[in-house]
Design a protein around this motif. Structure first.
Motif, mmCIF file in Angstrom:
data_model
loop_
_atom_site.group_PDB
_atom_site.id
_atom_site.type_symbol
_atom_site.label_atom_id
_atom_site.label_comp_id
_atom_site.label_asym_id
_atom_site.label_seq_id
_atom_site.Cartn_x
_atom_site.Cartn_y
_atom_site.Cartn_z
ATOM 1 N N LEU A 18 -39.943 -8.818 23.019
ATOM 2 C CA LEU A 18 -39.856 -7.917 24.168
ATOM 3 C C LEU A 18 -40.172 -8.667 25.465
ATOM 4 O O LEU A 18 -39.459 -8.527 26.469
ATOM 5 C CB LEU A 18 -40.819 -6.751 23.991
ATOM 6 N N CYS A 19 -41.231 -9.480 25.445
ATOM 7 C CA CYS A 19 -41.581 -10.269 26.634
ATOM 8 C C CYS A 19 -40.477 -11.260 26.980
ATOM 9 O O CYS A 19 -40.176 -11.483 28.166
ATOM 10 C CB CYS A 19 -42.895 -11.014 26.401
ATOM 11 N N TRP A 20 -39.859 -11.857 25.974
ATOM 12 C CA TRP A 20 -38.793 -12.836 26.228
ATOM 13 C C TRP A 20 -37.504 -12.170 26.682
ATOM 14 O O TRP A 20 -36.697 -12.792 27.372
ATOM 15 C CB TRP A 20 -38.566 -13.695 24.988
ATOM 16 N N ALA A 21 -37.297 -10.908 26.291
ATOM 17 C CA ALA A 21 -36.154 -10.171 26.838
ATOM 18 C C ALA A 21 -36.330 -10.019 28.346
ATOM 19 O O ALA A 21 -35.380 -10.199 29.124
ATOM 20 C CB ALA A 21 -36.030 -8.805 26.166
ATOM 21 N N GLY A 22 -37.548 -9.703 28.769
ATOM 22 C CA GLY A 22 -37.834 -9.650 30.198
ATOM 23 C C GLY A 22 -37.674 -11.012 30.855
ATOM 24 O O GLY A 22 -37.206 -11.113 31.995
ATOM 25 N N ASN A 23 -38.042 -12.068 30.130
ATOM 26 C CA ASN A 23 -37.886 -13.424 30.651
ATOM 27 C C ASN A 23 -36.417 -13.751 30.903
ATOM 28 O O ASN A 23 -36.069 -14.385 31.909
ATOM 29 C CB ASN A 23 -38.486 -14.423 29.657
ATOM 30 N N ALA A 24 -35.547 -13.308 29.992
ATOM 31 C CA ALA A 24 -34.114 -13.547 30.171
ATOM 32 C C ALA A 24 -33.593 -12.804 31.406
ATOM 33 O O ALA A 24 -32.763 -13.338 32.158
ATOM 34 C CB ALA A 24 -33.346 -13.098 28.927
ATOM 35 N N LEU A 25 -34.090 -11.579 31.629
ATOM 36 C CA LEU A 25 -33.689 -10.831 32.818
ATOM 37 C C LEU A 25 -34.153 -11.537 34.091
ATOM 38 O O LEU A 25 -33.408 -11.619 35.076
ATOM 39 C CB LEU A 25 -34.279 -9.422 32.763
ATOM 40 N N VAL A 26 -35.373 -12.056 34.068
ATOM 41 C CA VAL A 26 -35.888 -12.780 35.231
ATOM 42 C C VAL A 26 -35.060 -14.032 35.483
ATOM 43 O O VAL A 26 -34.708 -14.350 36.628
ATOM 44 C CB VAL A 26 -37.374 -13.139 35.024
ATOM 45 N N ALA A 27 -34.739 -14.768 34.409
ATOM 46 C CA ALA A 27 -33.963 -16.004 34.561
ATOM 47 C C ALA A 27 -32.616 -15.735 35.204
ATOM 48 O O ALA A 27 -32.156 -16.490 36.075
ATOM 49 C CB ALA A 27 -33.781 -16.676 33.199
ATOM 50 N N ARG A 28 -31.965 -14.631 34.796
ATOM 51 C CA ARG A 28 -30.657 -14.301 35.353
ATOM 52 C C ARG A 28 -30.790 -13.785 36.782
ATOM 53 O O ARG A 28 -30.015 -14.143 37.669
ATOM 54 C CB ARG A 28 -29.965 -13.259 34.475
ATOM 55 N N ALA A 29 -31.797 -12.930 37.017
ATOM 56 C CA ALA A 29 -31.944 -12.310 38.336
ATOM 57 C C ALA A 29 -32.313 -13.316 39.417
ATOM 58 O O ALA A 29 -31.918 -13.170 40.571
ATOM 59 C CB ALA A 29 -32.991 -11.202 38.272
ATOM 60 N N PHE A 30 -33.061 -14.367 39.038
ATOM 61 C CA PHE A 30 -33.547 -15.322 40.032
ATOM 62 C C PHE A 30 -32.858 -16.681 39.914
ATOM 63 O O PHE A 30 -33.353 -17.674 40.454
ATOM 64 C CB PHE A 30 -35.062 -15.497 39.889
ATOM 65 N N ALA A 31 -31.708 -16.706 39.227
ATOM 66 C CA ALA A 31 -31.002 -17.979 39.051
ATOM 67 C C ALA A 31 -30.629 -18.616 40.375
ATOM 68 O O ALA A 31 -30.643 -19.842 40.511
ATOM 69 C CB ALA A 31 -29.744 -17.772 38.196
ATOM 70 N N GLY A 32 -30.326 -17.814 41.384
ATOM 71 C CA GLY A 32 -29.965 -18.365 42.684
ATOM 72 C C GLY A 32 -31.129 -18.527 43.630
ATOM 73 O O GLY A 32 -30.959 -19.054 44.739
ATOM 74 N N GLU A 33 -32.315 -18.060 43.215
ATOM 75 C CA GLU A 33 -33.493 -18.095 44.083
ATOM 76 C C GLU A 33 -34.493 -19.175 43.684
ATOM 77 O O GLU A 33 -35.095 -19.823 44.546
ATOM 78 C CB GLU A 33 -34.186 -16.724 44.058
ATOM 79 N N ILE A 34 -34.713 -19.339 42.365
ATOM 80 C CA ILE A 34 -35.691 -20.310 41.877
ATOM 81 C C ILE A 34 -34.959 -21.352 41.031
ATOM 82 O O ILE A 34 -34.384 -21.007 39.991
ATOM 83 C CB ILE A 34 -36.787 -19.629 41.026
ATOM 84 N N PRO A 35 -34.959 -22.624 41.423
ATOM 85 C CA PRO A 35 -34.321 -23.662 40.612
ATOM 86 C C PRO A 35 -34.935 -23.708 39.208
ATOM 87 O O PRO A 35 -36.120 -23.388 39.033
ATOM 88 C CB PRO A 35 -34.603 -24.950 41.400
ATOM 89 N N PRO A 36 -34.171 -24.103 38.195
ATOM 90 C CA PRO A 36 -34.640 -23.994 36.804
ATOM 91 C C PRO A 36 -35.894 -24.800 36.493
ATOM 92 O O PRO A 36 -36.809 -24.302 35.834
ATOM 93 C CB PRO A 36 -33.439 -24.493 35.985
ATOM 94 N N PHE A 37 -35.961 -26.055 36.957
ATOM 95 C CA PHE A 37 -37.137 -26.857 36.654
ATOM 96 C C PHE A 37 -38.356 -26.359 37.423
ATOM 97 O O PHE A 37 -39.484 -26.449 36.935
ATOM 98 C CB PHE A 37 -36.875 -28.330 36.965
ATOM 99 N N ALA A 38 -38.128 -25.807 38.623
ATOM 100 C CA ALA A 38 -39.236 -25.227 39.386
ATOM 101 C C ALA A 38 -39.813 -24.024 38.646
ATOM 102 O O ALA A 38 -41.035 -23.859 38.553
ATOM 103 C CB ALA A 38 -38.759 -24.824 40.778
ATOM 104 N N LEU A 39 -38.936 -23.170 38.101
ATOM 105 C CA LEU A 39 -39.400 -21.995 37.372
ATOM 106 C C LEU A 39 -40.180 -22.406 36.135
ATOM 107 O O LEU A 39 -41.251 -21.854 35.848
ATOM 108 C CB LEU A 39 -38.209 -21.113 36.988
ATOM 109 N N ALA A 40 -39.658 -23.400 35.403
ATOM 110 C CA ALA A 40 -40.353 -23.860 34.198
ATOM 111 C C ALA A 40 -41.706 -24.476 34.552
ATOM 112 O O ALA A 40 -42.729 -24.188 33.906
ATOM 113 C CB ALA A 40 -39.494 -24.870 33.451
ATOM 114 N N PHE A 41 -41.745 -25.323 35.581
ATOM 115 C CA PHE A 41 -42.991 -26.001 35.937
ATOM 116 C C PHE A 41 -44.050 -25.024 36.429
ATOM 117 O O PHE A 41 -45.195 -25.050 35.963
ATOM 118 C CB PHE A 41 -42.729 -27.063 37.008
ATOM 119 N N TRP A 42 -43.695 -24.145 37.370
ATOM 120 C CA TRP A 42 -44.693 -23.246 37.927
ATOM 121 C C TRP A 42 -45.074 -22.155 36.947
ATOM 122 O O TRP A 42 -46.198 -21.642 36.984
ATOM 123 C CB TRP A 42 -44.198 -22.667 39.245
ATOM 124 N N ARG A 43 -44.169 -21.796 36.053
ATOM 125 C CA ARG A 43 -44.509 -20.838 35.002
ATOM 126 C C ARG A 43 -45.648 -21.371 34.145
ATOM 127 O O ARG A 43 -46.671 -20.710 33.965
ATOM 128 C CB ARG A 43 -43.271 -20.570 34.138
#
Length: 301
Positions: A18-43
């Motif tokens: 369930l938490c990872w389903a939300g994670n997938a939504l966040v990844a898609r919603a912020f794909a143009g706002e947060i670069p992928p490595f930045a999201l992984a690092f700061w997460r």
């Protein structure tokens, strides 16, 4: 295995998905706002800051167990912390959400195969039938009840990255089980803490390279909220539940819960985005649940 322990493990793995389903939504919603490595690092950096005060003392107390586990710890940290989500966030930049869901559902099959080859834990015939029923339910969801939709799907570079992510996660799950005798003496939160301590530095070079290309994250509340969700729920809560489920249920059975990802994603979309649930959602979801019940019932392997 007691019934209570098994029930807690099932609850943990369902909460993780369930938490990872939300994670997938966040990844898609912020794909143009947060670069992928930045999201992984700061997460993971944020999650580490949150958990560090609670794990320093247990890690010191279990220092001999950590030394006994040795090189296995950085291997698992590299695969589970630095690997899977970094690949998923990268894939989300160049592929559609439905493709991520489709490729991600290869995890149970990949885990079945890895568990059989590396652990000798080949599932019972009932589990294979259960996986088949779950796959059919998944296809109903993806196709929206119209099989012609499947024929129109196309695959690109992001899908190939997701295939790497699927293999990565299957290895993480199986290695948790294979090396459980080295990891069991370490408390769950402390074990996740040492994985993060070892995994975050592995993401840092990728993040610095991304910064050098000019990719930056805007310092706005929405981006901070996205990182906060991924740090607390998709990292701490989900990984603790998943790691416990793998220890109790085994790698192959725990991985079957990944078929619930599109079901939970649809429910979250309904609750948070106002997207209506159609008949195919109910039919596909019911088939997936039936397949999971069939595959995870106790019995001979």
């Amino acid at each position: 295995m007691s019934d209570r322990s098994r029930q807690l493990a099932i609850a943990g793995v369902l909460l993780a998905v369930l938490c990872w389903a939300g994670n997938a939504l966040v990844a898609r919603a912020f794909a143009g706002e947060i670069p992928p490595f930045a999201l992984a690092f700061w997460r993971w950096s944020t999650a580490l800051v949150i958990v560090l005060p609670f794990v320093v003392k247990p890690l010191w107390h279990h220092r001999r167990d950590l030394l006994h586990a040795g090189w296995r710890l950085p291997v698992i940290a590299g695969i589970g912390i630095a690997g899977y989500n970094t690949l998923l966030y990268s894939a989300a930049q160049t592929t559609a959400a439905i493709n991520i869901t489709l490729v991600n559902t290869c995890i149970p099959l990949m885990t079945f195969i890895c568990a059989g080859l590396l652990l000798g834990e080949w599932p019972a015939r009932r589990a294979w039938w259960g996986m088949g029923v779950a796959v059919l339910g998944l296809l109903v969801l993806i196709s929206q009840g119209q099989w012609s939709t499947l024929a129109s799907l196309s695959f690109n570079q992001g899908d190939m990255i997701m295939l790497l992510a699927v293999t990565d996660w299957a290895l993480y799950t199986v290695l948790l089980r294979r090396w459980s005798r080295y990891l069991t003496p370490i408390p769950p939160l402390a074990m996740l803490g040492i994985f993060m301590i070892l995994g975050v530095p592995l993401i840092l070079p990728l993040y610095l390279y991304e910064l050098s290309t000019g990719a930056h994250m805007a310092l706005i509340p929405a981006n901070f909220a996205a990182i906060g969700y991924t740090a607390i729920f998709a990292s701490l809560v989900a990984y603790l539940g998943w790691n416990h489920a793998v220890k109790v249920l085994g790698a192959a059975k725990a991985s079957m819960a990944n078929y619930l990802m599109p079901v939970f994603t649809a429910i979250l979309g309904w609750l948070l985005l106002g997207e209506g649930l159609q008949v195919f959602h109910w039919v596909g979801g019911a088939m997936i649940f039936c397949g999971l019940i069939l595959a995870t019932r106790p019995g001979r392997a």
